[in-house]
Design a protein around this motif. Sequence first.
Motif: not given
Length: 107
Positions: A44-62
């Motif tokens: 993730c970029s500075s100022g963000e943290y990674p999160v994951m999809t529940v029940g799957a392998t997807g991810s995002a940054c928040v």
Amino acid sequence: MSKPAMSTPRPAARRGRRTTVAAAVTAVAAAWVLTGCAYEEDICSSGEYPVMTVGATGSACVLNEEQPPEGYTRYPEGKVPLKVDDKWDIYWNTHTLDKDGKIIDAP
């Protein structure tokens, strides 16, 4: 009236420029090869943290000040991927969390 004379580069000068450009391109390519393996991309970029999809392998940054969106959760403490292809990034390609927060094999 006659046309003004146009100056054209001498062949030796053209060769000199080509050689300089070729040397510069070679130097950049060599630097890329020598340092390319050492470069690690952040998840993730500075100022963000990674999160994951529940029940799957997807991810995002928040954004740090926001909660994960619906359907996403934070990674378990100590198991957060920080760099692309690091230990935890690879691990979470085949694992996920169920709705109760238990680590399971990815579907």
